[in-house]
Design a protein around this motif. Sequence first.
Motif, short mmCIF file in Angstrom:
data_model
loop_
_atom_site.label_atom_id
_atom_site.label_comp_id
_atom_site.label_asym_id
_atom_site.label_seq_id
_atom_site.Cartn_x
_atom_site.Cartn_y
_atom_site.Cartn_z
N LEU A 15 0.80 -1.22 0.00
CA LEU A 15 0.00 0.00 0.00
C LEU A 15 0.84 1.28 0.00
O LEU A 15 0.58 2.19 -0.82
N PRO A 16 1.87 1.42 0.85
CA PRO A 16 2.65 2.67 0.83
C PRO A 16 3.29 2.96 -0.51
O PRO A 16 3.49 4.13 -0.86
N ARG A 17 3.59 1.92 -1.29
CA ARG A 17 4.27 2.13 -2.56
C ARG A 17 3.34 2.58 -3.67
O ARG A 17 3.80 3.09 -4.70
N ILE A 18 2.03 2.32 -3.52
CA ILE A 18 1.13 2.66 -4.62
C ILE A 18 0.28 3.90 -4.34
O ILE A 18 -0.41 4.40 -5.23
N ILE A 19 0.31 4.40 -3.08
CA ILE A 19 -0.40 5.65 -2.79
C ILE A 19 0.24 6.78 -3.63
O ILE A 19 1.45 6.91 -3.69
N GLY A 20 -0.60 7.55 -4.31
CA GLY A 20 -0.13 8.64 -5.17
C GLY A 20 0.06 8.22 -6.61
O GLY A 20 0.30 9.09 -7.47
N ARG A 21 -0.03 6.91 -6.92
CA ARG A 21 0.09 6.45 -8.31
C ARG A 21 -1.26 6.59 -9.01
O ARG A 21 -2.33 6.54 -8.37
N LYS A 22 -1.23 6.71 -10.34
CA LYS A 22 -2.46 6.82 -11.15
C LYS A 22 -2.86 5.45 -11.68
O LYS A 22 -2.01 4.62 -12.01
N LEU A 23 -4.18 5.28 -11.75
CA LEU A 23 -4.69 4.04 -12.34
C LEU A 23 -4.66 4.12 -13.85
O LEU A 23 -5.07 5.13 -14.45
N ALA A 24 -4.18 3.05 -14.47
CA ALA A 24 -4.16 2.99 -15.94
C ALA A 24 -5.51 2.53 -16.49
O ALA A 24 -5.80 2.74 -17.66
N ARG A 25 -6.32 1.92 -15.65
CA ARG A 25 -7.63 1.43 -16.08
C ARG A 25 -8.58 1.46 -14.89
O ARG A 25 -8.15 1.58 -13.74
N GLU A 26 -9.85 1.35 -15.16
CA GLU A 26 -10.83 1.40 -14.08
C GLU A 26 -10.83 0.09 -13.29
O GLU A 26 -10.49 -0.97 -13.80
N ILE A 27 -11.20 0.18 -12.01
CA ILE A 27 -11.26 -0.99 -11.10
C ILE A 27 -12.64 -1.02 -10.47
O ILE A 27 -13.09 -0.01 -9.90
N GLU A 28 -13.32 -2.14 -10.61
CA GLU A 28 -14.62 -2.28 -9.99
C GLU A 28 -14.49 -2.44 -8.48
O GLU A 28 -13.45 -2.88 -7.96
N GLU A 29 -15.55 -2.07 -7.76
CA GLU A 29 -15.56 -2.24 -6.31
C GLU A 29 -15.29 -3.70 -5.94
O GLU A 29 -15.79 -4.62 -6.57
N ASP A 30 -14.47 -3.93 -4.92
CA ASP A 30 -14.15 -5.23 -4.35
C ASP A 30 -13.23 -6.07 -5.23
O ASP A 30 -12.98 -7.25 -4.93
N MET A 31 -12.71 -5.47 -6.31
CA MET A 31 -11.80 -6.20 -7.19
C MET A 31 -10.35 -5.86 -6.81
O MET A 31 -10.06 -4.75 -6.35
N PRO A 32 -9.43 -6.83 -6.98
CA PRO A 32 -8.04 -6.59 -6.59
C PRO A 32 -7.33 -5.64 -7.54
O PRO A 32 -7.69 -5.54 -8.72
N ILE A 33 -6.34 -4.96 -6.98
CA ILE A 33 -5.50 -4.10 -7.81
C ILE A 33 -4.19 -4.82 -8.04
O ILE A 33 -3.64 -5.45 -7.13
N ARG A 34 -3.71 -4.75 -9.30
CA ARG A 34 -2.47 -5.42 -9.67
C ARG A 34 -1.49 -4.40 -10.26
O ARG A 34 -1.88 -3.28 -10.60
N VAL A 35 -0.25 -4.81 -10.41
CA VAL A 35 0.79 -3.90 -10.91
C VAL A 35 0.40 -3.35 -12.28
O VAL A 35 0.58 -2.15 -12.58
#
Length: 346
Positions: A321-341
């Motif tokens: 979590l600390p490493r990805i705060i402030g990063r932009k999403l390249a695509r949309e993420i649905e609620e309750d779905m995992p985030i990947r690199v």
Amino acid sequence: MSNINLPFLQTINVGHCKIGDGHPVFLIAEAGVAHFGNPEKADRLVDLAAEAGADAFKTQAFITDDLISKRSGDWYERMRPKEVDLPFFLRMKKRCEDQGLIFLCTAHDESALRWADELEVPAYKIGSGERGNWPFLSATAKRGKPIILSTGMYSKDDVEQAISILSESGCCELALLHCVTAYPVPYAEANLGAMAELKHLFRGPVGYSDHTQGEHVSLAAVALGAKVIEKHITLDFDVPNAQDWKVSLGSGNFPDFVKRVREVEAALGTGSLDIQDCERPSQFWALKSLVATRFLAAGAVIDAAMLTAKRPGDGLPPSELPRIIGRKLAREIEEDMPIRVEDLEA
């Protein structure tokens, strides 16, 4: 005083078995005098030990007149009927060898010690009753074979003196067994922690000769690192004027005991802090991944409120979590779905 530097081997050899760190617990089925002089009972005791998977079968040899003064009265009369001759032991030894069992025999007097020589035992077992009988220990050590010494009724000074005498007399292969000489031993007096003290005094294998009722104290000894376990076996219980049966296992529980000893020693593992093979599949359902707390649009800048940790562990772990705060999403993420690199802009 410590005898840790005396030239004892850390691993000893008894028959086809090695005893010490990195080797299986050496399990002795102690029949004692449970044969009561009956060859058929002796056969059945050997068979019980073999079928259960013990490493060694042990009995006891003595000449009553050489072992016990007649002034002991009742004790002399109790032991006399259990005395057997050398051919009896030779018969037991052959039955052991036919079934792959190591045959051991505690000699309780000088005459019986000579029998042990004739029996060509691969090691000498010295019972706790020889405390202070240093000439006997010395005579045994001079025979040049491994020794397994029980230390019931021994003080720390007694143990140190015995170790020194055995070393001075030429013994270099020695295993010490913690033991408490009572039938049965109260659980609160089993004093298994004494095995650690024996290890401080002595660099060779340490084990436990069990005189408690049941199985669990021996199993605890294995968990504490015992390299030898000696447990009594019998065919008969509630025997008048006898005591070994009180601390013995029989055909109904000795096989399970041997199995449990092997299970406990297997459970000790290597001691290294590694993920075990059996738990690798659990990583998917038991661990957690970072998932979206709501719908997240492409281009959104991630903050902590957007993500939470939930099972299963098929995405980025919460530690990221600390490493990805402030990063932009390249695509949309649905609620309750995992985030990947790959969901993040480079």
